[in-house]
Design a protein around this motif. Structure first.
Motif, PDB file in Angstrom:
ATOM      1  N   GLY A  50      -6.801  13.158  -5.013  1.00  0.00           N
ATOM      2  CA  GLY A  50      -8.006  12.444  -5.421  1.00  0.00           C
ATOM      3  C   GLY A  50      -9.240  13.328  -5.484  1.00  0.00           C
ATOM      4  N   ASP A  51     -10.391  12.665  -5.649  1.00  0.00           N
ATOM      5  CA  ASP A  51     -11.643  13.416  -5.690  1.00  0.00           C
ATOM      6  C   ASP A  51     -12.622  12.885  -4.650  1.00  0.00           C
ATOM      7  OD1 ASP A  51     -12.361  11.006  -7.005  1.00  0.00           O
ATOM      8  OD2 ASP A  51     -12.165  11.929  -8.964  1.00  0.00           O
ATOM      9  N   ARG A  52     -13.296  11.789  -4.955  1.00  0.00           N
ATOM     10  CA  ARG A  52     -14.236  11.171  -4.017  1.00  0.00           C
ATOM     11  C   ARG A  52     -13.910   9.693  -3.889  1.00  0.00           C
ATOM     12  NH1 ARG A  52     -17.920  14.172  -0.773  1.00  0.00           N
ATOM     13  NH2 ARG A  52     -18.551  16.040  -1.911  1.00  0.00           N
ATOM     14  N   ALA A  53     -14.278   9.100  -2.751  1.00  0.00           N
ATOM     15  CA  ALA A  53     -14.018   7.684  -2.507  1.00  0.00           C
ATOM     16  C   ALA A  53     -15.041   7.170  -1.493  1.00  0.00           C
ATOM     17  CB  ALA A  53     -12.595   7.466  -2.005  1.00  0.00           C
ATOM     18  N   MET A  54     -15.111   5.849  -1.379  1.00  0.00           N
ATOM     19  CA  MET A  54     -16.012   5.212  -0.420  1.00  0.00           C
ATOM     20  C   MET A  54     -15.197   4.581   0.701  1.00  0.00           C
ATOM     21  SD  MET A  54     -19.072   5.746  -1.648  1.00  0.00           S
ATOM     22  CE  MET A  54     -20.097   4.562  -0.765  1.00  0.00           C
ATOM     23  N   VAL A  55     -15.621   4.817   1.931  1.00  0.00           N
ATOM     24  CA  VAL A  55     -15.003   4.195   3.103  1.00  0.00           C
ATOM     25  C   VAL A  55     -16.113   3.588   3.953  1.00  0.00           C
ATOM     26  CG1 VAL A  55     -13.663   4.575   5.207  1.00  0.00           C
ATOM     27  CG2 VAL A  55     -13.045   5.808   3.119  1.00  0.00           C
ATOM     28  N   GLY A  56     -16.115   2.266   4.038  1.00  0.00           N
ATOM     29  CA  GLY A  56     -17.140   1.588   4.828  1.00  0.00           C
ATOM     30  C   GLY A  56     -18.550   1.887   4.353  1.00  0.00           C
ATOM     31  N   GLY A  57     -18.700   2.043   3.026  1.00  0.00           N
ATOM     32  CA  GLY A  57     -20.007   2.340   2.466  1.00  0.00           C
ATOM     33  C   GLY A  57     -20.416   3.794   2.550  1.00  0.00           C
ATOM     34  N   VAL A  58     -19.523   4.642   3.045  1.00  0.00           N
ATOM     35  CA  VAL A  58     -19.819   6.066   3.184  1.00  0.00           C
ATOM     36  C   VAL A  58     -18.964   6.845   2.184  1.00  0.00           C
ATOM     37  CG1 VAL A  58     -19.815   8.051   4.739  1.00  0.00           C
ATOM     38  CG2 VAL A  58     -20.361   5.767   5.616  1.00  0.00           C
ATOM     39  N   ARG A  59     -19.579   7.781   1.479  1.00  0.00           N
ATOM     40  CA  ARG A  59     -18.863   8.588   0.497  1.00  0.00           C
ATOM     41  C   ARG A  59     -18.105   9.699   1.209  1.00  0.00           C
ATOM     42  NH1 ARG A  59     -20.493  12.648  -3.708  1.00  0.00           N
ATOM     43  NH2 ARG A  59     -19.315  12.178  -5.601  1.00  0.00           N
ATOM     44  N   THR A  60     -16.836   9.832   0.870  1.00  0.00           N
ATOM     45  CA  THR A  60     -15.997  10.846   1.500  1.00  0.00           C
ATOM     46  C   THR A  60     -15.054  11.420   0.445  1.00  0.00           C
ATOM     47  OG1 THR A  60     -14.473  11.274   3.336  1.00  0.00           O
ATOM     48  CG2 THR A  60     -14.201   9.177   2.185  1.00  0.00           C
ATOM     49  N   TYR A  61     -14.244  12.400   0.835  1.00  0.00           N
ATOM     50  CA  TYR A  61     -13.260  12.947  -0.084  1.00  0.00           C
ATOM     51  C   TYR A  61     -12.081  11.992  -0.233  1.00  0.00           C
ATOM     52  CZ  TYR A  61     -15.610  17.463  -0.271  1.00  0.00           C
ATOM     53  OH  TYR A  61     -16.530  18.459  -0.488  1.00  0.00           O
ATOM     54  N   GLY A  62     -11.352  12.177  -1.335  1.00  0.00           N
ATOM     55  CA  GLY A  62     -10.201  11.331  -1.594  1.00  0.00           C
ATOM     56  C   GLY A  62      -9.044  11.622  -0.656  1.00  0.00           C
ATOM     57  N   TRP A  63      -7.984  10.838  -0.796  1.00  0.00           N
ATOM     58  CA  TRP A  63      -6.803  11.005   0.045  1.00  0.00           C
ATOM     59  C   TRP A  63      -5.566  10.551  -0.723  1.00  0.00           C
ATOM     60  CZ3 TRP A  63     -10.619   7.328   0.934  1.00  0.00           C
ATOM     61  CH2 TRP A  63     -10.238   5.987   0.759  1.00  0.00           C
ATOM     62  N   ILE A  64      -4.419  10.894  -0.216  1.00  0.00           N
ATOM     63  CA  ILE A  64      -3.149  10.493  -0.820  1.00  0.00           C
ATOM     64  C   ILE A  64      -2.853   9.065  -0.400  1.00  0.00           C
ATOM     65  CG2 ILE A  64      -0.666  10.992  -0.868  1.00  0.00           C
ATOM     66  CD1 ILE A  64      -1.475  13.966  -0.358  1.00  0.00           C
ATOM     67  N   ARG A  65      -2.615   8.198  -1.382  1.00  0.00           N
ATOM     68  CA  ARG A  65      -2.494   6.757  -1.147  1.00  0.00           C
ATOM     69  C   ARG A  65      -1.062   6.357  -0.789  1.00  0.00           C
ATOM     70  NH1 ARG A  65      -7.754   4.424  -2.324  1.00  0.00           N
ATOM     71  NH2 ARG A  65      -8.969   6.233  -3.013  1.00  0.00           N
ATOM     72  N   GLU A  66      -0.942   5.126  -0.292  1.00  0.00           N
ATOM     73  CA  GLU A  66       0.355   4.629   0.157  1.00  0.00           C
ATOM     74  C   GLU A  66       1.361   4.567  -0.980  1.00  0.00           C
ATOM     75  OE1 GLU A  66       3.477   3.605   2.313  1.00  0.00           O
ATOM     76  OE2 GLU A  66       1.541   4.291   3.116  1.00  0.00           O
ATOM     77  N   SER A  67       0.912   4.225  -2.195  1.00  0.00           N
ATOM     78  CA  SER A  67       1.847   4.185  -3.323  1.00  0.00           C
ATOM     79  C   SER A  67       2.446   5.560  -3.593  1.00  0.00           C
ATOM     80  CB  SER A  67       1.143   3.665  -4.581  1.00  0.00           C
ATOM     81  OG  SER A  67       0.110   4.551  -4.996  1.00  0.00           O
ATOM     82  N   GLN A  68       1.656   6.597  -3.404  1.00  0.00           N
ATOM     83  CA  GLN A  68       2.153   7.959  -3.582  1.00  0.00           C
ATOM     84  C   GLN A  68       3.145   8.335  -2.490  1.00  0.00           C
ATOM     85  OE1 GLN A  68      -2.213   9.031  -3.853  1.00  0.00           O
ATOM     86  NE2 GLN A  68      -1.352  10.733  -5.033  1.00  0.00           N
ATOM     87  N   LEU A  69       2.842   7.938  -1.265  1.00  0.00           N
ATOM     88  CA  LEU A  69       3.749   8.237  -0.149  1.00  0.00           C
ATOM     89  C   LEU A  69       5.058   7.469  -0.284  1.00  0.00           C
ATOM     90  CD1 LEU A  69       1.174   8.267   2.793  1.00  0.00           C
ATOM     91  CD2 LEU A  69       2.198  10.236   1.617  1.00  0.00           C
ATOM     92  N   THR A  70       4.990   6.246  -0.808  1.00  0.00           N
ATOM     93  CA  THR A  70       6.216   5.476  -1.046  1.00  0.00           C
ATOM     94  C   THR A  70       7.105   6.192  -2.043  1.00  0.00           C
ATOM     95  OG1 THR A  70       5.099   3.373  -0.567  1.00  0.00           O
ATOM     96  CG2 THR A  70       7.129   3.268  -1.863  1.00  0.00           C
ATOM     97  N   TRP A  71       6.495   6.650  -3.143  1.00  0.00           N
ATOM     98  CA  TRP A  71       7.273   7.417  -4.123  1.00  0.00           C
ATOM     99  C   TRP A  71       7.826   8.685  -3.495  1.00  0.00           C
ATOM    100  CZ3 TRP A  71       5.716  12.413  -5.575  1.00  0.00           C
ATOM    101  CH2 TRP A  71       6.620  13.047  -6.433  1.00  0.00           C
ATOM    102  N   LEU A  72       7.005   9.401  -2.709  1.00  0.00           N
ATOM    103  CA  LEU A  72       7.428  10.660  -2.104  1.00  0.00           C
ATOM    104  C   LEU A  72       8.624  10.460  -1.173  1.00  0.00           C
ATOM    105  CD1 LEU A  72       6.834  13.698  -1.717  1.00  0.00           C
ATOM    106  CD2 LEU A  72       5.292  13.050   0.146  1.00  0.00           C
ATOM    107  N   ARG A  73       8.542   9.444  -0.334  1.00  0.00           N
ATOM    108  CA  ARG A  73       9.665   9.175   0.584  1.00  0.00           C
ATOM    109  C   ARG A  73      10.925   8.808  -0.185  1.00  0.00           C
ATOM    110  NH1 ARG A  73       5.315   6.562   3.558  1.00  0.00           N
ATOM    111  NH2 ARG A  73       5.890   4.578   2.578  1.00  0.00           N
ATOM    112  N   THR A  74      10.770   8.044  -1.263  1.00  0.00           N
ATOM    113  CA  THR A  74      11.918   7.653  -2.087  1.00  0.00           C
ATOM    114  C   THR A  74      12.537   8.872  -2.764  1.00  0.00           C
ATOM    115  OG1 THR A  74      10.931   5.476  -2.492  1.00  0.00           O
ATOM    116  CG2 THR A  74      12.675   6.189  -3.994  1.00  0.00           C
ATOM    117  N   ALA A  75      11.684   9.717  -3.338  1.00  0.00           N
ATOM    118  CA  ALA A  75      12.188  10.921  -4.012  1.00  0.00           C
ATOM    119  C   ALA A  75      12.914  11.827  -3.032  1.00  0.00           C
ATOM    120  CB  ALA A  75      11.027  11.656  -4.673  1.00  0.00           C
ATOM    121  N   SER A  76      12.331  12.010  -1.855  1.00  0.00           N
ATOM    122  CA  SER A  76      12.954  12.856  -0.832  1.00  0.00           C
ATOM    123  C   SER A  76      14.304  12.302  -0.408  1.00  0.00           C
ATOM    124  CB  SER A  76      12.021  12.962   0.373  1.00  0.00           C
ATOM    125  OG  SER A  76      12.667  13.590   1.461  1.00  0.00           O
ATOM    126  N   GLN A  77      14.370  10.997  -0.166  1.00  0.00           N
ATOM    127  CA  GLN A  77      15.620  10.378   0.262  1.00  0.00           C
ATOM    128  C   GLN A  77      16.700  10.546  -0.809  1.00  0.00           C
ATOM    129  OE1 GLN A  77      15.253   6.194   1.132  1.00  0.00           O
ATOM    130  NE2 GLN A  77      17.257   6.093   2.113  1.00  0.00           N
TER     131      GLN A  77
END
Length: 386
Positions: free
Chosen positions: A211-238
């Motif tokens: 990602g790039d930038r995102a808001m958490v609790g009204g505070v601007r922060t850097y992006g992160w890897i989302r749960e949908s991505q981790l679901t795909w990653l775990r599936t691909a690995s398995q």
């Protein structure tokens, strides 16, 4: 009562002739233009990627090129005597030198390939960034950082464009998955020819959009890897481990929060700036450790960090700032990271991966090699190789 046959007036004839001439002109013009701009087919890398006959597979990691507009884009944070003639072209020359010296089997660009606010035309800047890789005809893969989309293309457009460039093995996203971000994909590296593993992936590479930038609790922060991505990653690995239990390497741009703790745990290399990560912890480390196949993660984003450190059995390694238009430190050379995987030699042929090593090279007169270490071996992790 008979009708008189219709006869065109002179004005009608003139318009008809003029229209015919116009059509003829446009027709021949289209042919002329078409000859100069014929449909061009992407030059594709040879698939599948595979280990060499000598049992090695080498990756060159290029982090944070921060390319702008080429010769007119000036360098940042260089020594006074270097600044007058320093531009994006220094970054291009460094990449060419690294390709020539290391002769990698894959080049991995780990984000902030262009510095959006300095790139007036994203497509043109991308061509300049990746031209040395394309001219070398070496397969290359790219992911996005937090600055790439700040020019004239969205993140989706950038990854689509990158995936269509010559010798790129990058992908927009895995088919059949509803997933966050752009540039989530895996690459499989097969065993050497003439071995029993020639048709099997013995090294898996995972690429993720942090990602790039995102808001958490009204505070601007850097992006992160989302749960949908981790679901795909775990599936691909398995799925991949169900075929063959190969080791894996992962590439993304923005570090996870746990990387900050390496200041206290120990590391190999330079830890010169605070780890700039998201304030939200999405559980990437938990997913990676649960998968069991990931041996190392390669990051960008923090240009003054080039260290490797081990967290829960997985090495996290920075590439170090590569590009001259990105921030750095005057007198501290730009650098790139090399990752070498070696197959185990069987009695008659190459087997699975035996070890994974890494080192860095500086952009100095001799491309100084430093901090060579073993990240993983099939007998267990090793300490730094002095």
């Amino acid at each position: 009562m008979s009708r008189r046959p219709w006869r065109p007036a002179l004005s009608d004839l003139f318009l008809l002739i003029l229209f015919s001439l116009l059509l003829s002109f446009l027709f021949w013009k289209a042919i002329e233009v078409g000859a100069d701009s014929a449909v061009r087919v992407k030059k594709s890398a040879e698939f599948p990627l595979r280990f060499r006959y000598d049992g090695t597979f080498k990756i060159l990691q290029v982090a944070d090129m921060h390319f702008g507009n080429g010769a007119v884009t000036r360098c940042r944070d260089v020594l006074p005597f270097e600044s007058a003639r320093c531009s994006d072209l220094n970054t291009t020359q460094f990449l060419r030198r690294m390709i020539e010296a290391e002769k990698p089997d894959l080049i991995a660009f780990t984000g902030d390939n262009i510095f959006g606010t300095s790139a007036t035309d994203a497509a043109e800047s991308l061509f300049q960034v990746f031209r040395p890789a394309m001219e070398s005809r070496i397969p290359w893969a790219a992911i996005l950082g937090n600055h790439d989309q700040e020019s004239t293309m969205t993140r989706g457009e950038l990854m689509s464009f990158i995936s269509l460039m010559d010798y790129s093995v990058s992908q927009l996203n895995p088919p059949g998955f509803k997933i966050d971000g752009f540039g989530n994909y895996d690459i499989r590296v097969h065993g050497a020819f003439s071995s029993g593993m020639a048709n099997t992936s013995v090294l898996n590479l995972y690429f993720l959009d942090s990602g790039d930038r995102a808001m958490v609790g009204g505070v601007r922060t850097y992006g992160w890897i989302r749960e949908s991505q981790l679901t795909w990653l775990r599936t691909a690995s398995q799925n991949l481990q169900g075929i063959f239990p190969a080791p894996a390497l992962t590439f993304f741009h923005i570090p996870i929060p746990e990387v900050r703790d390496l200041w206290y745990r120990g590391f190999v290399g330079k830890y010169q700036e605070a780890v700039a990560c998201s304030m939200f912890n999405s559980g990437v480390l938990k997913s990676l450790t649960s998968m069991g196949d990931v041996k190392a993660v390669f990051l960008g984003h923090d240009h003054l960090n080039d260290f490797c450190g081990n967290i829960d059995g997985i090495w996290f390694c920075y590439g170090g700032g590569f590009g001259y238009h990105g921030y750095g430190r005057a007198g501290w050379p730009r650098r790139g990271r090399v990752i070498l995987s070696q197959l185990r030699k069987g009695k008659k042929a190459w087997m699975g991966v035996e070890s994974i090593r890494t080192w860095k090279r500086m952009d100095d007169e001799t491309l100084t090699k430093t901090d060579e270490q073993v990240l993983w071996s099939d007998g267990g992790m090793e300490d730094v190789d002095h």
